[in-house]
Design a protein around this motif. Structure first.
Motif, PDB file in Angstrom:
ATOM      1  N   GLN A 129       0.813  -1.218   0.000  1.00  0.00           N
ATOM      2  CA  GLN A 129       0.000   0.000   0.000  1.00  0.00           C
ATOM      3  C   GLN A 129       0.847   1.269   0.000  1.00  0.00           C
ATOM      4  O   GLN A 129       0.517   2.245  -0.670  1.00  0.00           O
ATOM      5  CB  GLN A 129      -0.949   0.002   1.202  1.00  0.00           C
ATOM      6  N   LYS A 130       1.961   1.217   0.748  1.00  0.00           N
ATOM      7  CA  LYS A 130       2.793   2.424   0.864  1.00  0.00           C
ATOM      8  C   LYS A 130       3.262   2.906  -0.505  1.00  0.00           C
ATOM      9  O   LYS A 130       3.107   4.075  -0.860  1.00  0.00           O
ATOM     10  CB  LYS A 130       4.007   2.115   1.751  1.00  0.00           C
ATOM     11  N   ARG A 131       3.777   1.980  -1.299  1.00  0.00           N
ATOM     12  CA  ARG A 131       4.318   2.353  -2.616  1.00  0.00           C
ATOM     13  C   ARG A 131       3.193   2.773  -3.565  1.00  0.00           C
ATOM     14  O   ARG A 131       3.324   3.759  -4.293  1.00  0.00           O
ATOM     15  CB  ARG A 131       5.105   1.172  -3.192  1.00  0.00           C
ATOM     16  N   THR A 132       2.069   2.039  -3.514  1.00  0.00           N
ATOM     17  CA  THR A 132       0.936   2.372  -4.395  1.00  0.00           C
ATOM     18  C   THR A 132       0.396   3.763  -4.069  1.00  0.00           C
ATOM     19  O   THR A 132       0.122   4.555  -4.971  1.00  0.00           O
ATOM     20  CB  THR A 132      -0.171   1.310  -4.246  1.00  0.00           C
ATOM     21  N   LEU A 133       0.260   4.067  -2.775  1.00  0.00           N
ATOM     22  CA  LEU A 133      -0.286   5.385  -2.399  1.00  0.00           C
ATOM     23  C   LEU A 133       0.690   6.516  -2.713  1.00  0.00           C
ATOM     24  O   LEU A 133       0.273   7.618  -3.048  1.00  0.00           O
ATOM     25  CB  LEU A 133      -0.679   5.408  -0.919  1.00  0.00           C
ATOM     26  N   ARG A 134       1.993   6.231  -2.601  1.00  0.00           N
ATOM     27  CA  ARG A 134       2.968   7.268  -2.963  1.00  0.00           C
ATOM     28  C   ARG A 134       2.911   7.560  -4.464  1.00  0.00           C
ATOM     29  O   ARG A 134       3.024   8.707  -4.883  1.00  0.00           O
ATOM     30  CB  ARG A 134       4.377   6.844  -2.543  1.00  0.00           C
ATOM     31  N   LEU A 135       2.723   6.501  -5.250  1.00  0.00           N
ATOM     32  CA  LEU A 135       2.578   6.704  -6.699  1.00  0.00           C
ATOM     33  C   LEU A 135       1.281   7.466  -6.994  1.00  0.00           C
ATOM     34  O   LEU A 135       1.236   8.336  -7.871  1.00  0.00           O
ATOM     35  CB  LEU A 135       2.589   5.346  -7.420  1.00  0.00           C
ATOM     36  N   SER A 136       0.258   7.150  -6.207  1.00  0.00           N
ATOM     37  CA  SER A 136      -1.031   7.835  -6.378  1.00  0.00           C
ATOM     38  C   SER A 136      -0.887   9.334  -6.068  1.00  0.00           C
ATOM     39  O   SER A 136      -1.421  10.177  -6.802  1.00  0.00           O
ATOM     40  CB  SER A 136      -2.060   7.192  -5.451  1.00  0.00           C
ATOM     41  N   ALA A 137      -0.151   9.661  -4.983  1.00  0.00           N
ATOM     42  CA  ALA A 137       0.065  11.074  -4.628  1.00  0.00           C
ATOM     43  C   ALA A 137       0.824  11.786  -5.742  1.00  0.00           C
ATOM     44  O   ALA A 137       0.516  12.927  -6.099  1.00  0.00           O
ATOM     45  CB  ALA A 137       0.837  11.163  -3.315  1.00  0.00           C
ATOM     46  N   LEU A 138       1.789  11.076  -6.312  1.00  0.00           N
ATOM     47  CA  LEU A 138       2.581  11.640  -7.417  1.00  0.00           C
ATOM     48  C   LEU A 138       1.677  11.936  -8.621  1.00  0.00           C
ATOM     49  O   LEU A 138       1.745  13.021  -9.213  1.00  0.00           O
ATOM     50  CB  LEU A 138       3.663  10.615  -7.766  1.00  0.00           C
ATOM     51  N   GLU A 139       0.795  10.989  -8.927  1.00  0.00           N
ATOM     52  CA  GLU A 139      -0.094  11.181 -10.081  1.00  0.00           C
ATOM     53  C   GLU A 139      -1.175  12.220  -9.791  1.00  0.00           C
ATOM     54  O   GLU A 139      -1.637  12.910 -10.701  1.00  0.00           O
ATOM     55  CB  GLU A 139      -0.696   9.841 -10.499  1.00  0.00           C
ATOM     56  N   ALA A 140      -1.552  12.332  -8.506  1.00  0.00           N
ATOM     57  CA  ALA A 140      -2.519  13.373  -8.116  1.00  0.00           C
ATOM     58  C   ALA A 140      -1.932  14.752  -8.384  1.00  0.00           C
ATOM     59  O   ALA A 140      -2.601  15.631  -8.945  1.00  0.00           O
ATOM     60  CB  ALA A 140      -2.874  13.221  -6.647  1.00  0.00           C
ATOM     61  N   SER A 141      -0.660  14.938  -8.004  1.00  0.00           N
ATOM     62  CA  SER A 141      -0.029  16.255  -8.217  1.00  0.00           C
ATOM     63  C   SER A 141       0.129  16.534  -9.714  1.00  0.00           C
ATOM     64  O   SER A 141      -0.018  17.679 -10.159  1.00  0.00           O
ATOM     65  CB  SER A 141       1.322  16.332  -7.497  1.00  0.00           C
ATOM     66  N   MET A 142       0.416  15.495 -10.493  1.00  0.00           N
ATOM     67  CA  MET A 142       0.520  15.678 -11.953  1.00  0.00           C
ATOM     68  C   MET A 142      -0.830  16.099 -12.546  1.00  0.00           C
ATOM     69  O   MET A 142      -0.899  16.974 -13.408  1.00  0.00           O
ATOM     70  CB  MET A 142       0.981  14.366 -12.622  1.00  0.00           C
ATOM     71  N   THR A 143      -1.896  15.449 -12.059  1.00  0.00           N
ATOM     72  CA  THR A 143      -3.235  15.748 -12.595  1.00  0.00           C
ATOM     73  C   THR A 143      -3.663  17.171 -12.244  1.00  0.00           C
ATOM     74  O   THR A 143      -4.190  17.899 -13.093  1.00  0.00           O
ATOM     75  CB  THR A 143      -4.266  14.729 -12.046  1.00  0.00           C
ATOM     76  N   THR A 144      -3.426  17.579 -10.983  1.00  0.00           N
ATOM     77  CA  THR A 144      -3.812  18.948 -10.604  1.00  0.00           C
ATOM     78  C   THR A 144      -2.961  19.963 -11.379  1.00  0.00           C
ATOM     79  O   THR A 144      -3.453  21.027 -11.755  1.00  0.00           O
ATOM     80  CB  THR A 144      -3.702  19.182  -9.088  1.00  0.00           C
ATOM     81  N   GLY A 145      -1.705  19.616 -11.619  1.00  0.00           N
ATOM     82  CA  GLY A 145      -0.828  20.490 -12.426  1.00  0.00           C
ATOM     83  C   GLY A 145      -1.382  20.657 -13.839  1.00  0.00           C
ATOM     84  O   GLY A 145      -1.396  21.760 -14.392  1.00  0.00           O
ATOM     85  N   LEU A 146      -1.868  19.540 -14.398  1.00  0.00           N
ATOM     86  CA  LEU A 146      -2.466  19.581 -15.743  1.00  0.00           C
ATOM     87  C   LEU A 146      -3.676  20.518 -15.763  1.00  0.00           C
ATOM     88  O   LEU A 146      -3.841  21.323 -16.682  1.00  0.00           O
ATOM     89  CB  LEU A 146      -2.876  18.162 -16.157  1.00  0.00           C
ATOM     90  N   PHE A 147      -4.498  20.435 -14.715  1.00  0.00           N
ATOM     91  CA  PHE A 147      -5.685  21.304 -14.683  1.00  0.00           C
ATOM     92  C   PHE A 147      -5.333  22.756 -14.381  1.00  0.00           C
ATOM     93  O   PHE A 147      -6.091  23.656 -14.735  1.00  0.00           O
ATOM     94  CB  PHE A 147      -6.740  20.731 -13.732  1.00  0.00           C
ATOM     95  N   GLY A 148      -4.171  22.959 -13.727  1.00  0.00           N
ATOM     96  CA  GLY A 148      -3.665  24.331 -13.577  1.00  0.00           C
ATOM     97  C   GLY A 148      -3.354  24.914 -14.945  1.00  0.00           C
ATOM     98  O   GLY A 148      -3.704  26.062 -15.253  1.00  0.00           O
ATOM     99  N   LEU A 149      -2.735  24.096 -15.796  1.00  0.00           N
ATOM    100  CA  LEU A 149      -2.400  24.530 -17.159  1.00  0.00           C
ATOM    101  C   LEU A 149      -3.682  24.799 -17.965  1.00  0.00           C
ATOM    102  O   LEU A 149      -3.760  25.784 -18.702  1.00  0.00           O
ATOM    103  CB  LEU A 149      -1.558  23.441 -17.833  1.00  0.00           C
TER     104      LEU A 149
END
Lengths: 281, 239
Positions: free
Chosen positions: A209-229
């Motif tokens: 779970q630790k690794r999966t959730l860390r990857l999820s947090a990484l992808e969450a920040s990428m997605t919000t960055g995309l919507f910022g753009l």
């Protein structure tokens, strides 16, 4: 110098045994209800903050990240049992419920706007639970967490979709949520990928779970960055919102990519130094 | 279309989508030519066909319900036929195996102990590679996929038309159109994943024994579509 190191070690030992460390569940898994409670409370605060004032969006973006983690964890919980469908399908399904319910907010009479976002988020929770009940009771799937995690998955995607709809709106500049309809398919696909990919990218014998959730947090920040753009390109009124969201998301991205890569290295240390599988040495 | 009729149309469309998945041949192991069916999960393939149907239905939105349904069904069926053709070309000229039904060859399809294709009468048994459960899409599977896509296309187009009818009076036309399309695709995806649970990731279409599980799918999709339709109706008409 040696004394300082010993003191530092003692502090570390003390910290590891402290209640705060245990509360943060560093060594133990988060359960779905725990993550959902965090995602729901913080997500609702984030949506209401953005609706109240757009200048609060950079802070609200941080509060929406747990909803991504909650969705990715729900996919993980259900997919771990071996679905009759793929991990990708359950991600698409979850977002289909959440985003469809979020988009129904556009039909609501403006006089009853106060029901939003509660109607959409709890509507998604109901549809998710009903689907889980059908899968469990009628189709007879043997997945004990099906009802709970279907509901959690659908609702967490509704929280994210509602946040993006609020983020791309600036009432003071006459950019209404309805004007953002051209971004609906993108909202749908971007959330889907951020929800389904963390488990799909981490699955295998050593998945945790630790690794999966860390990857999820990484992808969450990428997605919000995309919507910022997208906000930046969408309207001049959203220029500052877009720039601030991109800055916060980029900072989050660098933090999470470091944390995720540390977890990857930790999980693969047996392979990192020798170059041979463990069975051969 | 009256709002209440539109709500029932969303329910009917959702149920048709659920049923269509049982007819569309799909199998993940088909990617290695180790099973009969298109090389992907049933739900994703049905969703793809449904979206093609929704896109083609959207072009005839001003021509009335009958044309919208026919357009959706044709677009969806065309997508399915081309996918099956592409899969069969890859199997025949890439992998070097001929299309053959594994279940029919082993006498376990709903046709009973017959090992012959239901439409052409060609024997399936000699064409099965050892250690596989068939490969490609033989004629009976192809026809089943065509029927499935036709049903799914009608379902998707019906949902699109119903949601558009609900939204047209309250939103500007472009917005109503786009939102109806996205919601139509959403309803399609929701209903296409439920049957995949009953199919356990693999089906040969209407000649597969799993077609007998269709009532379970029908009831599940009816319940889920009803809840979604009621919520959409509440948001558009009641609130």
């Amino acid at each position: 110098m040696n004394m300082d190191i010993k003191k530092l070690e003692q502090i570390c030992v003390h910290l590891r045994s402290s209640a705060v460390y245990k509360f943060l569940c560093i060594n133990k898994e988060f359960t779905s209800p725990q993550l959902y409670l965090i995602a729901l409370v913080l997500g609702l605060i984030a949506i209401l903050m953005v609706k109240f004032s757009h200048s609060l969006t950079p802070i609200a973006v941080i509060l929406i990240w747990p909803a991504f983690l909650c969705g990715a964890n729900a996919v993980r919980q259900v997919a771990r049992y071996g679905l009759g469908t793929g991990t990708a399908s359950i991600g698409y399904w979850g977002t289909a419920v959440g985003a469809t319910m979020a988009f129904t907010s556009q039909f609501i009479n403006p006089a009853y706007n106060f029901v939003s976002p509660y109607f959409e988020i709890f509507g998604a929770l109901i549809v998710g639970a009903v689907t889980g009940i059908c899968a469990q009771k009628i189709i007879k799937m043997k997945i004990p967490v099906m009802i709970r995690d279907s509901a959690v998955l659908a609702s967490s995607t509704a929280i994210i979709a509602m946040f993006f709809l609020a983020m791309l709106t600036e009432y003071s500049a006459q950019v209404f949520t309805l004007d953002a309809y051209i971004t609906y398919p993108l909202i749908y696909i971007a959330i889907t990928l951020a929800i389904l990919h963390p488990f799909n990218g981490s699955m295998g014998a050593g998945e945790n779970q630790k690794r999966t959730l860390r990857l999820s947090a990484l992808e969450a920040s990428m997605t919000t960055g995309l919507f910022g753009l997208i906000a930046l390109l969408f309207s001049e009124a959203l220029f500052l919102t877009g720039v601030s969201v991109i800055i916060v998301s980029t900072a989050g991205f660098f933090i999470f990519v470091k944390r995720w890569f540390a977890a990857v290295k930790e999980d693969t240390y047996e392979f990192a130094w020798t170059g041979y599988p463990p069975a051969e040495h | 279309m009256e709002p209440l009729t539109a709500m029932f149309a969303i329910i009917l469309g959702g149920v048709l989508v659920g049923i269509c998945v049982h007819f569309i041949p799909a199998s993940a192991t088909g990617a290695m030519s180790a099973a009969t069916g298109i090389a992907t999960g049933p739900s994703m393939l049905s969703a793809g066909a449904g979206m093609a149907g929704i896109l083609s239905a959207a072009y005839s939105m001003d021509s009335g319900l009958a044309v919208v349904l026919a357009s959706g069904a044709t677009g969806s069926a065309l997508m399915m036929v081309l996918t099956i053709l592409g899969g069969n070309i890859a199997n025949a000229f890439g992998t070097g195996v001929s299309p053959a039904s594994g279940q029919t060859a082993s006498g376990q399809s709903i046709l009973g102990k017959s090992t012959k294709d239901a439409i052409t009468g060609w024997d399936q048994k000699p064409y099965i590679s050892p250690g596989t459960d068939g490969h490609g899409m033989p004629v009976q599977t192809h026809i089943s996929g065509l029927i499935g896509a036709f049903i799914g296309g009608i379902g998707g187009a019906l949902v699109l038309f119903a949601v558009y009818t609900l939204l047209a009076p309250i939103l500007k036309p472009e917005a109503a159109f786009t939102i109806a399309g996205v919601i139509g695709a959403g309803v399609f995806l929701i209903n296409s994943v439920l049957p995949a649970y009953t199919l356990v990731g693999k089906t040969e279409g209407m000649f597969d024994q799993k077609i007998r599980r269709t009532p379970k799918t029908l009831i599940s999709c009816l319940i889920v579509s009803t809840v979604i339709a009621v919520l959409i109706y509440s948001a558009a008409v009641v609130i």
